[in-house]
Scaffold this motif. Structure first.
Motif, mmCIF file in Angstrom:
data_model
loop_
_atom_site.group_PDB
_atom_site.id
_atom_site.type_symbol
_atom_site.label_atom_id
_atom_site.label_comp_id
_atom_site.label_asym_id
_atom_site.label_seq_id
_atom_site.Cartn_x
_atom_site.Cartn_y
_atom_site.Cartn_z
ATOM 1 N N HIS A 153 0.850 -1.185 0.000
ATOM 2 C CA HIS A 153 0.000 0.000 0.000
ATOM 3 C C HIS A 153 0.890 1.242 0.000
ATOM 4 C CE1 HIS A 153 -3.035 2.904 0.753
ATOM 5 N NE2 HIS A 153 -3.982 2.031 1.007
ATOM 6 N N CYS A 210 0.380 3.755 -2.027
ATOM 7 C CA CYS A 210 -0.633 4.798 -2.104
ATOM 8 C C CYS A 210 -1.918 4.076 -2.471
ATOM 9 C CB CYS A 210 -0.283 5.854 -3.156
ATOM 10 S SG CYS A 210 -0.317 5.242 -4.847
ATOM 11 N N GLU A 211 -2.988 4.824 -2.458
ATOM 12 C CA GLU A 211 -4.281 4.190 -2.694
ATOM 13 C C GLU A 211 -4.356 3.506 -4.062
ATOM 14 O OE1 GLU A 211 -7.131 7.140 -3.133
ATOM 15 O OE2 GLU A 211 -8.749 5.736 -3.506
ATOM 16 N N GLU A 236 -2.349 0.373 -4.267
ATOM 17 C CA GLU A 236 -3.040 -0.734 -3.588
ATOM 18 C C GLU A 236 -4.050 -1.382 -4.543
ATOM 19 O OE1 GLU A 236 -6.635 -1.985 -0.960
ATOM 20 O OE2 GLU A 236 -6.426 0.055 -1.640
ATOM 21 N N ASP A 282 -0.013 -5.039 3.043
ATOM 22 C CA ASP A 282 -0.661 -3.847 3.592
ATOM 23 C C ASP A 282 0.389 -3.074 4.395
ATOM 24 O OD1 ASP A 282 -2.587 -2.032 4.218
ATOM 25 O OD2 ASP A 282 -3.678 -3.304 5.621
#
Lengths: 445, 388
Positions: free
Chosen positions: B98, B100-101, B104, B123
């Motif tokens: 993760h 960044c969004e 992910e 994560d």
């Protein structure tokens, strides 16, 4: 407004109005609290744990995400967006965030709530509560507010489960322990900041009421499977903030959702739909153009009923938490259920293709959708980055077509209702075609 | 005769896949990874080759439109596009975190559309809270577990320590390379540095270390290094995985002498500190020590429980002041890929900080395409004139 009223063809639920009023009332309450010297928090949606703690500590909570929608609906957003742009925030960033940053810039400049602020405005915060789930904006936005505000930021951490790794042995327990530890950390932070202790008994009551509130709200939405659907997405959007933002004592909110349940059930039992003639049943993803909701009236006139929305704005599927003795673990488990509620079903059916996209498959099937309207938001990665996958998989697996209408939640300039309506007219043929395709493929609707 | 040193780096940079395919033909298993959060040591310890996923600025994005919309990071869209076109078909698996969004989501979308034999999503918490550190260590254990199942080997503490040692060696060598940019004129150019960094992202760590030794030796000895220029720039922001932007700056009167980007110093500078349990050192390095704007760091409040803006900026950006001093920087380029929220939010605050420390900066937004470089050229030129 008057023109929209004349054209309105959606039967709005009477029980929606008091729920919406709860959220609207949070601004007035926060201003009153601020005047009395009580603490005020600006919060991101945090899936209830942080909200419950704030409420138990008598901190007035308001949600700049909701305020972004309010500013968009009241036409106040362009001035705030312009302030943020002028201060150098890139224009591709979240419309809600830029609205709030511009609001805070004006607040700093004037030393008080900007005079034209809708709903009385948001008072200066004592603290900012960010959260670590879904989008980077949920903590970067509040960090950026340091340019205008001296309120401390606390980021409530959250895991990103609902993926294959969440199936590893003990992963769920680890994640829930992490959520609980984070809530305890937030309590410690608040106690230090406010110089007083949280009332744990009150917190337990709020948590239990929150779980019940979400259960009732879930049951309301279950009724929308009825054909014709008795509750339109517009009523969902007006009602969801009361739960999503914990706008009031959750026991009060649960009571209002119960009244809504009774109204929707009565309509479903009487085969009354939210629109006069339901020709097409649609799902909507993700957030709507708050500044142009009258657009849905025009679609309703054409027989489009929006029967379900993105899972992310819905309450979690209910789970039995009676055996969980620690109240923080109960609320953490509810949050975890929100993150993962669709995952077990997806895994069990072999349809797993991402927690962020799979739920649409389930929703389209369960709510017997003829199509889905995808609303890519040009300033929001969260609401957009999965939509191509949703489009692709809905067609591949269920022969449900998608209509893509680009826009934005706040910025009116990025949405073209006339063009959207033209596309919608054409899409009706597509939906009719795929109805036949689904029937030929043996699908149930 | 095989190339060495800078020429070898340039050669790899021109076609990264060649070395990967050679490794594959030699029986090595190659694991693609995205960004700086996947823990490389754990892959190396199991004799896997960590291979960084990069985009290609020269390749039009066509296939990725089906699964990643146009309003997300163009770099990640490019990576996905290359994957869908089979340009990463030599990979045995992928590890994505993760970062960044959108990265992910890319992790999951990659798994959906490319279904690699091995895939792990790591994560990564967003804060350095004690509970987040504990959580990250637990997540590393899961990562270890899936790697062991994939390779059929046990990842022993000894192997992990050895991998940490060799990766730390690489970090030290990269620092040494960066030190060679401190003199005026710098001994190695910004473009050459990027070429070396891309090569390192494409090689097993031991081979990368050997390449670094060659490059450092060559640079120290050569007489025809880059000419000195009035502007000594630091480049901050989104990933730079090609030489185009740096080349643009260096071709119009600047030496790019330092960076704070995820293929450069950000990826290499903090080493793993020795700990009894190596996972503790790794968790600390990757979650706490790495300086990335995607990780939120609390600022200590003042006596009346308020946050002071300048203290917060110092807390977040103070290391850049050190870089500027050590590398004699007289201008900063804040470059952000369009739709990169993580960096976008930093821009006004970092601009304020640079103003505060008296260092000129300019913000450039670009779309990971060569076509937009002409416009950037004009803006950089104007900036260089201002800083003299």
């Amino acid at each position: 407004m008057a023109e929209e009223k004349k054209k309105r063809v959606i039967n709005r639920l009477k029980t929606m109005y008091p729920l919406r009023a709860l959220v609207d009332g949070t601004y007035e309450k926060a201003i009153a609290a601020s005047r009395e010297g009580k603490p005020v928090a600006w919060c991101m949606v945090n899936w209830w744990g942080g909200d419950a703690i704030l409420r138990a500590m008598d901190v007035a909570a308001i949600y700049p995400e909701d305020y972004g929608a309010v500013c968009a609906a009241f036409g106040a957003a362009p001035a705030y967006l312009a302030s943020a742009d002028a201060d150098g925030f890139p224009t591709h960033m979240c419309g809600y965030a830029r609205n709030c940053l511009g609001y805070a810039a004006q607040m700093k400049e004037s030393g008080d709530i900007p005079p034209e602020a809708p709903m009385g405005g948001m008072p200066r915060p004592t603290l900012l509560l960010g959260s670590g789930y879904f989008c980077d904006t949920r903590y970067k936005w509040f960090q950026s507010l340091g340019r205008y505000l001296d309120a401390p930021v606390w980021v409530l951490e959250m895991p990103h489960p609902g993926v294959k790794e969440s199936r590893l042995k003990g992963a769920r327990e680890h994640d829930i322990s992490f959520l609980v530890a984070e809530l305890e950390g937030f309590i410690s932070f608040l106690e230090r900041l406010l110089g007083r202790k949280v009332d744990r008994d009150r917190l337990t009551e709020i948590i239990d009421d929150t779980i019940e509130m979400n259960r009732v709200w879930h049951e309301v939405n279950e009724l929308r499977r009825a054909k014709p659907c008795p509750m339109h997405s517009r009523d969902f959007w007006s009602s969801m903030p009361a739960a999503l933002y914990m706008a009031a004592d959750p026991r009060v909110t649960a009571g209002l959702y119960r009244e809504m349940y009774d109204e929707v059930k009565s309509m479903a039992d009487s085969h009354l739909g939210a629109i006069p003639e339901e020709k097409y049943r649609l799902a909507f993803a993700e957030l709507p153009p708050w500044h142009s909701l009258g657009f849905f009236n025009q679609l309703a006139e054409r027989g489009w009923n929006f029967v379900v929305e993105s899972w992310a704005y819905h309450p979690p599927k209910p789970i039995d938490l009676t055996r969980v003795t620690n109240p923080l673990e109960r609320i953490a488990s509810l949050t975890y259920q929100y993150f993962t509620g669709y995952f077990e079903d997806a895994f069990a059916t072999g349809d797993w293709w991402g927690y962020f996209a799979h739920p649409y498959l389930e929703l389209a099937r369960e709510y017997r959708c003829d199509g889905i309207m995808l609303h890519p938001l040009l300033t929001c990665r969260t609401a957009t980055n999965h939509l191509m996958v949703v489009q692709d998989q809905l067609m591949k697996k269920l022969k449900v077509p998608s209509l893509i209408i680009e826009g934005d939640i706040v910025d009116l300039n990025l949405f073209d209702p006339a063009d959207a309506l033209r596309k919608a007219e054409t899409f009706e043929e597509t939906m009719s075609h795929y109805r036949k395709v689904r029937q030929a493929a043996g699908l149930a609707w | 005769m095989a190339e060495t040193g800078l020429n070898r780096a340039k050669e790899i940079c021109q076609d990264r896949a060649v070395s990967a395919r050679e490794l594959k033909a030699g029986g090595r298993k190659i694991i693609g990874y995205l960004d700086i959060f996947p823990v490389l040591e754990m892959m190396t310890a199991l004799d896997l080759v960590p291979y960084r996923l990069l985009g290609d600025i020269n390749e039009p994005i066509t296939r990725a439109d089906t699964c990643l919309p146009t309003v997300v990071c163009p770099f990640l869209r490019s990576v996905m596009d290359l994957g869908l076109k089979g340009k990463y078909d030599f990979l045995d698996g992928v590890v994505m975190a993760h970062g960044c969004e959108v990265s992910e989501k890319t992790a999951h979308i990659w798994r959906i559309y490319l279904d690699p034999p091995y895939a792990h999503f790591l994560d990564t918490p967003h804060t350095t809270h004690p509970s987040a550190r504990q959580q990250f260590k637990a997540l590393l254990k899961y990562f270890k577990e899936t790697l062991e199942v994939f390779t059929g080997k046990e990842l022993s503490t000894e192997k992990l320590r050895e991998a940490i040692r060799i990766h730390n060696r690489q970090r030290a060598l990269v620092r040494e390379l960066y030190h060679l940019r401190k003199p005026d004129p710098p001994l190695v150019s910004g473009v050459e540095t990027v070429q070396v960094l891309i090569a390192l992202a494409s090689l097993p760590v031991a081979e990368g270390n050997e390449l670094l030794r060659q490059v450092i030796g060559e640079v120290k000895q050569r007489k025809n290094g880059p000419p000195g220029k009035p502007a000594r720039l630091m480049v901050w922001g989104s990933i730079i995985d090609n030489t185009a932007l740096i080349d643009l700056m260096e071709s119009i009167g600047a030496n790019v002498v330092m960076d704070d980007t995820s293929l450069g110093s950000r990826a290499y500078f903090p080493p793993v500190e020795p700990t009894d349990d190596p996972l503790d050192g790794l968790a600390h390095r990757y979650l706490v020590a790495l300086n990335s704007p995607r990780t939120f760091r609390e600022t200590i409040l003042n006596k009346i429980n308020k946050k002071d803006y300048l203290t917060d900026l110092e807390n977040r950006f103070g290391y850049l002041k050190d870089y500027a001093r050590e590398w004699s920087v007289n201008g900063v380029i804040l470059q952000v890929l369009r739709y990169c929220d993580i960096h976008g939010y930093e821009v006004p605050g970092l601009s304020d900080y640079l103003d505060h420390i008296g260092l000129p900066g300019i913000y450039l937004e670009h779309d990971y395409g060569k076509a937009a470089l002409a416009q950037l050229r004009t803006r950089v030129q104007a900036f260089l004139e201002i800083i003299g």
